[in-house]
Design an enzyme around this catalytic site. Structure first.
Site, PDB file in Angstrom:
ATOM      1  N   ASP A 144       0.658  -1.240   0.161  1.00 22.87           N
ATOM      2  CA  ASP A 144       0.094   0.008   0.341  1.00 22.87           C
ATOM      3  C   ASP A 144       0.349   1.160  -0.504  1.00 22.87           C
ATOM      4  OD1 ASP A 144      -1.811   1.984   0.199  1.00 22.87           O
ATOM      5  OD2 ASP A 144      -2.424   1.296   1.926  1.00 22.87           O
ATOM      6  N   ASP A 165      -2.150   9.444  -6.527  1.00 23.21           N
ATOM      7  CA  ASP A 165      -3.253   9.934  -6.986  1.00 23.21           C
ATOM      8  C   ASP A 165      -3.951   8.513  -7.270  1.00 23.21           C
ATOM      9  OD1 ASP A 165      -1.434   8.756  -9.438  1.00 23.21           O
ATOM     10  OD2 ASP A 165      -2.055   9.035 -10.721  1.00 23.21           O
TER      11      ASP A 165
END
EC number: 2.1.1.266
Length: 285
Positions: A144, A165
């Site tokens: 992550d 993003d």
């Protein structure tokens, strides 16, 4: 979310804005001899075929990069530089592939600069790892990207840029971006933090820029810059992405004027209705 595939949207108006900003930030950081680190939290596959079935579903690149691709000599210099990178990704001259942010970085970063790319989708991660396997000072991870900020900052190079993003397919991404900005600036207050977001008629989207500004006001050593490009209208039900924005904490001092030179042309070329417009605002410290 692991269901998200950026290939459906590659080369659209949002990519144009995001990668124009990314290119200008990396060019600026490369002006100093000392290496720097780029951390890309949602790196994607690295590159995308605009001739493939994903990109062809809505052909979003047709109202994005395709509007600029053949006119590189007529564009303002900052925009021409970005478009030329896309052309370099297509060695036969035809627009067949679109470079994602890791490919843009691969063109611009020097061998001494560090790249840390995070991508959870297993297929995209595998493609990205293969694409970047020969690049020095590079790590591609399937962890992550938000959670990795604690390990990445402060960077051993001291100078660092962070690109976030996420797909924003789930509303919690908005809160995660805000938390990540705060954490990054707390750990390394002079990091250049770039946040992309979609312009939607959704409370979380409409409030995000204001919340990012407040966080940067408190923690960014060199202020912030916010740019938004609106190209179309929501549908009759109020759905659809009208445009997108980029929020940059600790922006290069050159960025405002470079974007001011490019945005009127982007409105003209990429705008899909008479009300197409842009917002460009900055708070310098």
């Amino acid at each position: 979310m692991l269901a998200y595939r950026h290939a459906f949207h590659a080369g659209n108006h949002a990519d144009v804005l995001k990668h124009l900003v990314l290119t200008r930030v990396l060019r600026y950081m490369g002006e100093k001899d000392k290496p720097y680190t780029l951390i890309d939290t949602h790196a994607g596959a690295g590159g995308y075929s605009v001739e493939g079935r994903y990109a062809q579903k809505n052909a979003e690149y047709g109202t994005g990069i395709a509007k600029l691709y053949d006119d590189v000599d007529e564009l303002p210099a900052p925009l021409a530089d970005y478009v030329q990178l896309v052309r370099d990704f297509n060695p036969d001259g035809q627009l067949r592939q679109y470079p994602g942010s890791p490919a843009i970085a691969n063109f611009v970063l020097r061998d001494t600069d560090r790249l840390r790319a995070y991508e959870l989708h297993p297929t995209d991660h595998r493609i990205l790892a293969s694409y970047l396997e020969s690049r020095p000072n590079t790590q591609v991870s399937d962890r992550d990207g938000f959670a990795a900020i604690k390990a990445e900052l402060p960077s051993p190079t001291r100078r660092a840029a962070l690109l976030m993003d996420p797909p924003y397919e789930i509303k919690t991404d908005y809160a995660k971006v805000l938390t990540a900005l705060r954490e990054a600036l707390e750990r390394a207050p002079d990091t250049v933090v770039m946040v992309w977001y979609p312009q939607l008629q959704l409370l979380e989207s409409t409030q995000l820029a204001t919340r990012l500004k407040a966080s940067a006001d408190a923690a960014a050593k060199k202020g912030w810059l916010h740019v938004r490009l609106t190209v179309t209208q929501a549908d009759e039900r109020g759905f659809g992405m009208m445009g997108s924005g980029m929020f940059i904490a600790n922006p290069p001092f050159t960025l405002h004027d470079e974007l001011a030179e490019c945005l009127p042309l982007l409105v003209e070329r990429l705008g899909q209705y008479d009300g197409a417009n842009y917002v460009l605002e900055q708070k310098a410290v």
